[in-house]
Design an enzyme around this catalytic site. Structure first.
Site, PDB file in Angstrom:
ATOM      1  N   LYS A  40       0.841  -1.205   0.000  1.00 14.32           N
ATOM      2  CA  LYS A  40       0.000   0.000   0.000  1.00 14.32           C
ATOM      3  C   LYS A  40       0.872   1.250   0.000  1.00 14.32           C
ATOM      4  O   LYS A  40       2.062   1.188   0.340  1.00 14.32           O
ATOM      5  CB  LYS A  40      -0.926  -0.018   1.222  1.00 14.32           C
ATOM      6  CG  LYS A  40      -0.215  -0.048   2.571  1.00 14.32           C
ATOM      7  CD  LYS A  40      -1.196  -0.395   3.695  1.00 14.32           C
ATOM      8  CE  LYS A  40      -0.510  -0.405   5.047  1.00 14.32           C
ATOM      9  NZ  LYS A  40      -1.350  -1.027   6.095  1.00 14.32           N
ATOM     10  N   HIS A 171      -6.863  -7.685  12.836  1.00 16.05           N
ATOM     11  CA  HIS A 171      -5.638  -6.876  12.862  1.00 16.05           C
ATOM     12  C   HIS A 171      -5.336  -6.525  14.315  1.00 16.05           C
ATOM     13  O   HIS A 171      -6.234  -6.104  15.046  1.00 16.05           O
ATOM     14  CB  HIS A 171      -5.877  -5.604  12.031  1.00 16.05           C
ATOM     15  CG  HIS A 171      -4.633  -4.827  11.725  1.00 16.05           C
ATOM     16  ND1 HIS A 171      -3.501  -5.406  11.209  1.00 16.05           N
ATOM     17  CD2 HIS A 171      -4.350  -3.509  11.851  1.00 16.05           C
ATOM     18  CE1 HIS A 171      -2.575  -4.466  11.024  1.00 16.05           C
ATOM     19  NE2 HIS A 171      -3.062  -3.309  11.410  1.00 16.05           N
ATOM     20  N   TYR A 269      14.546  31.304   6.165  1.00 18.42           N
ATOM     21  CA  TYR A 269      13.364  32.054   6.588  1.00 18.42           C
ATOM     22  C   TYR A 269      13.352  32.281   8.098  1.00 18.42           C
ATOM     23  O   TYR A 269      13.660  31.366   8.863  1.00 18.42           O
ATOM     24  CB  TYR A 269      12.094  31.300   6.203  1.00 18.42           C
ATOM     25  CG  TYR A 269      11.860  31.245   4.712  1.00 18.42           C
ATOM     26  CD1 TYR A 269      11.638  32.407   3.983  1.00 18.42           C
ATOM     27  CD2 TYR A 269      11.870  30.025   4.038  1.00 18.42           C
ATOM     28  CE1 TYR A 269      11.425  32.354   2.611  1.00 18.42           C
ATOM     29  CE2 TYR A 269      11.648  29.969   2.671  1.00 18.42           C
ATOM     30  CZ  TYR A 269      11.431  31.142   1.965  1.00 18.42           C
ATOM     31  OH  TYR A 269      11.216  31.097   0.628  1.00 18.42           O
ATOM     32  N   MET A 316      10.738  24.922   1.127  1.00 22.51           N
ATOM     33  CA  MET A 316       9.928  23.993   0.342  1.00 22.51           C
ATOM     34  C   MET A 316      10.806  23.103  -0.548  1.00 22.51           C
ATOM     35  O   MET A 316      10.518  21.919  -0.724  1.00 22.51           O
ATOM     36  CB  MET A 316       8.940  24.790  -0.529  1.00 22.51           C
ATOM     37  CG  MET A 316       7.900  23.915  -1.204  1.00 22.51           C
ATOM     38  SD  MET A 316       6.809  24.843  -2.285  1.00 22.51           S
ATOM     39  CE  MET A 316       5.843  25.778  -1.138  1.00 22.51           C
TER      40      MET A 316
END
Ligand SMILES: *Cc1c(COP(=O)(O)O)cnc(C)c1O
Length: 374
Positions: A40, A171, A269, A316
């Site tokens: 997954k 689970h 920053y 970023m």
């Protein structure tokens, strides 16, 4: 998202490590128990199709995914092994799953009634393969009582032209912890569910990585093997695995820029970091848009076998590090993995960020290219 092919930052995935982690586990399994590799979330960030191929070579007999699209990705790539979707899919997709021979998790009887409607409308050639999920204490999805389970089993038997009762599973929520008290409470509830269904389906399964590593006597006939296959210890540092887990994922880049800053100059920053003397500062082209978390400010990367502190805020797309001296642009930077004699693990990053290794691994975004070795 555009992939950064023309940038030196990349995730390097060692397929041999994945094969090793799977072979070691397959050897420990009872004869009639199969390993289904959990791929997954793009194979926990490692690349679902590549991981599935390596897993198959190492002895995996099937796959588990979280959502239907992940199953369809594997089918489109040519895998014809069993694939189980572990989450709840909307019943309108029951015919699609039946046609694609994708097994689905069912957590409530009204789901079956709705799916029955869609299956009768579109009449796929194959029945839909159903695994009944049982909630023994995870509190996420699944039938809650043996009576509800018996009802669902009866429904499947009455509608056996459109459904195949292929599996039942639960689970565990604490198999990665030192205390086994809650685990045993879940086992007790599981035993009550089992007693309610004398005719067992083909697949009966309860084990994730942690359960198969530390409670191997509970392996029935599938191990849903995720984290450990990628070389991630599901317990973090709490429990020691019975064999060596080899991490498959590294993250590397190169110095994009290197300069000296005089004493009293600030970086990034907010100007949160100020040099106290003349310092060499390197810039790396990777940032929080790549999944390199902003919370990693103050953590370190490896250059030339040495830890170099991340100074100032992570941007970023770039971040800065303090270097012991000048290095040329293009010098290798290791963010995860080995460099010289040193190593940074996903576990160390996770601890720094206050989370688990899983979240770091699957958090790297599509902008970072995946390269495969071995
Ligand atoms: C994700 C998942 C697994 C795999 O868990 P790991 O800890 O990564 O081995 C197994 N079963 C279910 C139901 C899951 O959601």
């Amino acid at each position: 998202m555009i992939i950064g092919e023309h940038r030196p930052s990349k995730l390097v995935i060692d397929r041999e490590a994945i094969r090793h982690n799977i072979r070691e586990e397959v050897q420990r399994l009872p004869k009639d128990c199969e390993l289904f590799m959990v791929v997954k979330a793009n194979g926990y960030g490692h690349g679902a199709v590549q991981v599935a191929a390596a897993a198959k070579e190492a002895g995996a007999k099937g796959f588990c995914v979280a959502i239907l699209d992940e199953a369809l990705e594997l089918r489109a790539a040519g895998f014809d092994e069993p694939i189980l979707v572990l989450g709840v899919v909307e019943p309108e997709y029951a015919p699609l799953m039946a046609r694609e021979k994708v097994s689905t998790t069912v957590a409530a009887e009204d789901w079956l009634a709705e799916a029955d409607h869609y299956l009768k409308l579109s009449q796929p050639k194959e029945p839909l393969r159903v695994h009944l999920g049982l909630d023994t204490g995870m509190g996420r999805i699944g039938f809650q009582t043996p009576a509800a389970l018996q009802h669902a089993v009866a429904f499947l038997a009455e509608h056996d032209t459109v459904f195949t009762f292929e599996g039942m599973f639960t689970h565990f929520s604490t198999a990665d912890e030192a205390s086994a008290d809650y685990f045993h409470k879940q086992v007790e509830r599981w035993d009550a569910f089992m007693a309610a269904v004398p005719d067992k389906p083909r697949y009966v399964h309860v084990t994730n990585s942690a359960t198969s590593l530390w409670h191997a006597d509970h392996n029935i006939n599938i191990v849903r093997y995720g984290a450990a296959g990628y070389g991630l210890n599901p317990s973090g540092n709490t429990l020691k695995p019975p064999f060596e887990l080899q991490p498959a994922m590294s993250l590397v880049s190169e110095l994009a820029h290197c300069k000296q800053l005089a004493a009293g100059e600030s970086v990034s920053y907010g100007a949160t970091y100020t040099t106290t003397k003349a310092e060499w500062v390197g810039t790396v082209s990777l940032g929080y848009a790549d999944g390199y978390e902003r919370r990693l400010q103050g953590f370190h990367v490896l250059v030339d076998g040495q830890p170099c502190e991340i100074i100032g805020r992570i941007c970023m797309d770039q971040f800065m590090i303090r270097l012991p001296h000048q290095y040329p642009r293009g010098t290798k930077v290791t963010l995860v993995g080995r460099n010289g004699g040193a190593e940074i693990t996903l576990q160390e990053m996770a601890e720094y960020c206050g989370t688990i290794n899983y979240e770091i691994a699957c958090g790297f975004t599509a902008r970072v290219p995946r390269r495969y070795t071995h």
